[in-house]
Design a protein around this motif. Structure first.
Motif, PDB file in Angstrom:
ATOM      1  N   ARG A  20       0.823  -1.210   0.000  1.00 21.32           N
ATOM      2  CA  ARG A  20       0.000   0.000   0.000  1.00 21.32           C
ATOM      3  C   ARG A  20       0.860   1.263   0.000  1.00 21.32           C
ATOM      4  NH1 ARG A  20      -3.708   3.252   3.061  1.00 21.32           N
ATOM      5  NH2 ARG A  20      -5.523   3.551   1.748  1.00 21.32           N
ATOM      6  N   TYR A  21       1.616   1.437  -1.083  1.00 23.85           N
ATOM      7  CA  TYR A  21       2.458   2.619  -1.240  1.00 23.85           C
ATOM      8  C   TYR A  21       1.677   3.872  -1.616  1.00 23.85           C
ATOM      9  CZ  TYR A  21       6.700  -0.174  -1.075  1.00 23.85           C
ATOM     10  OH  TYR A  21       7.708  -0.994  -0.685  1.00 23.85           O
ATOM     11  N   ASP A  22       0.443   3.730  -2.103  1.00 19.38           N
ATOM     12  CA  ASP A  22      -0.317   4.895  -2.544  1.00 19.38           C
ATOM     13  C   ASP A  22      -0.659   5.791  -1.370  1.00 19.38           C
ATOM     14  OD1 ASP A  22      -0.452   4.132  -5.272  1.00 19.38           O
ATOM     15  OD2 ASP A  22      -1.920   2.607  -4.699  1.00 19.38           O
ATOM     16  N   LYS A  23      -0.689   7.085  -1.641  1.00 16.77           N
ATOM     17  CA  LYS A  23      -0.919   8.064  -0.585  1.00 16.77           C
ATOM     18  C   LYS A  23      -2.388   8.214  -0.229  1.00 16.77           C
ATOM     19  CE  LYS A  23       3.364   9.522  -0.339  1.00 16.77           C
ATOM     20  NZ  LYS A  23       4.200   9.202   0.773  1.00 16.77           N
ATOM     21  N   THR A  24      -3.273   8.060  -1.202  1.00 13.23           N
ATOM     22  CA  THR A  24      -4.689   8.294  -0.931  1.00 13.23           C
ATOM     23  C   THR A  24      -5.493   7.018  -1.169  1.00 13.23           C
ATOM     24  OG1 THR A  24      -5.182   8.942  -3.205  1.00 13.23           O
ATOM     25  CG2 THR A  24      -4.469  10.685  -1.702  1.00 13.23           C
ATOM     26  N   PRO A  25      -6.612   6.901  -0.491  1.00 12.05           N
ATOM     27  CA  PRO A  25      -7.466   5.721  -0.720  1.00 12.05           C
ATOM     28  C   PRO A  25      -7.949   5.628  -2.164  1.00 12.05           C
ATOM     29  CG  PRO A  25      -8.173   6.906   1.247  1.00 12.05           C
ATOM     30  CD  PRO A  25      -7.126   7.742   0.590  1.00 12.05           C
ATOM     31  N   GLU A  26      -8.149   6.756  -2.805  1.00 15.88           N
ATOM     32  CA  GLU A  26      -8.616   6.750  -4.200  1.00 15.88           C
ATOM     33  C   GLU A  26      -7.569   6.134  -5.123  1.00 15.88           C
ATOM     34  OE1 GLU A  26      -8.658   9.551  -2.278  1.00 15.88           O
ATOM     35  OE2 GLU A  26     -10.801   9.659  -1.875  1.00 15.88           O
ATOM     36  N   ASN A  27      -6.307   6.496  -4.900  1.00 15.73           N
ATOM     37  CA  ASN A  27      -5.227   5.928  -5.719  1.00 15.73           C
ATOM     38  C   ASN A  27      -5.063   4.435  -5.469  1.00 15.73           C
ATOM     39  OD1 ASN A  27      -4.738   8.405  -6.826  1.00 15.73           O
ATOM     40  ND2 ASN A  27      -2.888   8.804  -5.637  1.00 15.73           N
ATOM     41  N   TYR A  28      -5.213   4.037  -4.217  1.00 19.39           N
ATOM     42  CA  TYR A  28      -5.111   2.619  -3.881  1.00 19.39           C
ATOM     43  C   TYR A  28      -6.238   1.831  -4.561  1.00 19.39           C
ATOM     44  CZ  TYR A  28      -4.731  -1.645  -1.132  1.00 19.39           C
ATOM     45  OH  TYR A  28      -4.600  -2.953  -0.744  1.00 19.39           O
ATOM     46  N   LEU A  29      -7.451   2.373  -4.508  1.00 23.57           N
ATOM     47  CA  LEU A  29      -8.588   1.713  -5.147  1.00 23.57           C
ATOM     48  C   LEU A  29      -8.398   1.640  -6.660  1.00 23.57           C
ATOM     49  CD1 LEU A  29     -11.348   0.413  -4.741  1.00 23.57           C
ATOM     50  CD2 LEU A  29     -12.362   2.686  -4.954  1.00 23.57           C
ATOM     51  N   ALA A  30      -7.839   2.691  -7.234  1.00 22.24           N
ATOM     52  CA  ALA A  30      -7.565   2.672  -8.673  1.00 22.24           C
ATOM     53  C   ALA A  30      -6.554   1.571  -9.005  1.00 22.24           C
ATOM     54  CB  ALA A  30      -7.053   4.026  -9.128  1.00 22.24           C
ATOM     55  N   GLY A  31      -5.543   1.406  -8.152  1.00 20.54           N
ATOM     56  CA  GLY A  31      -4.575   0.331  -8.351  1.00 20.54           C
ATOM     57  C   GLY A  31      -5.210  -1.039  -8.252  1.00 20.54           C
ATOM     58  N   LEU A  32      -6.136  -1.197  -7.297  1.00 21.33           N
ATOM     59  CA  LEU A  32      -6.858  -2.463  -7.179  1.00 21.33           C
ATOM     60  C   LEU A  32      -7.686  -2.742  -8.429  1.00 21.33           C
ATOM     61  CD1 LEU A  32      -8.211  -2.543  -3.513  1.00 21.33           C
ATOM     62  CD2 LEU A  32      -6.561  -4.084  -4.547  1.00 21.33           C
TER      63      LEU A  32
END
Length: 89
Positions: A60-72
């Protein structure tokens, strides 16, 4: 788990059951498990492992939950496309 009325999802291992039975009455009662939930867990768990195969998602290197969800979403679509290619292949 019994005190909290929680039913086990994973069945008892054969060697653990054998050891419990060797102890006799001191070994306690056998644990019951929910076979339906176990089957569902086995369908979801490999997908989660595939998602975590990418380091950015696993750590979970992404800074924001939105970026993490986009990666998922990106990783899930990659898995889906690969599965489609294998099925037609």
């Amino acid at each position: 788990m019994r005190k909290r009325n929680i039913k086990a999802v994973i069945p008892e291992k054969k060697d653990q059951a054998a050891k419990r039975k060797r102890k006799g009455s001191r070994g306690g009662r056998p644990t019951g498990h929910d076979a339906g939930l176990h089957k569902e867990r086995n369908t979801v768990e490999p997908l989660i492992n595939k998602l975590k195969a990418r380091r950015g998602i696993a750590t979970r290197y992404d800074k924001t939950p939105e970026n993490y969800l986009a990666g998922l979403h990106l990783r899930a679509s990659m898995i889906w496309i690969n599965d489609l290619l294998k099925a037609t292949g």
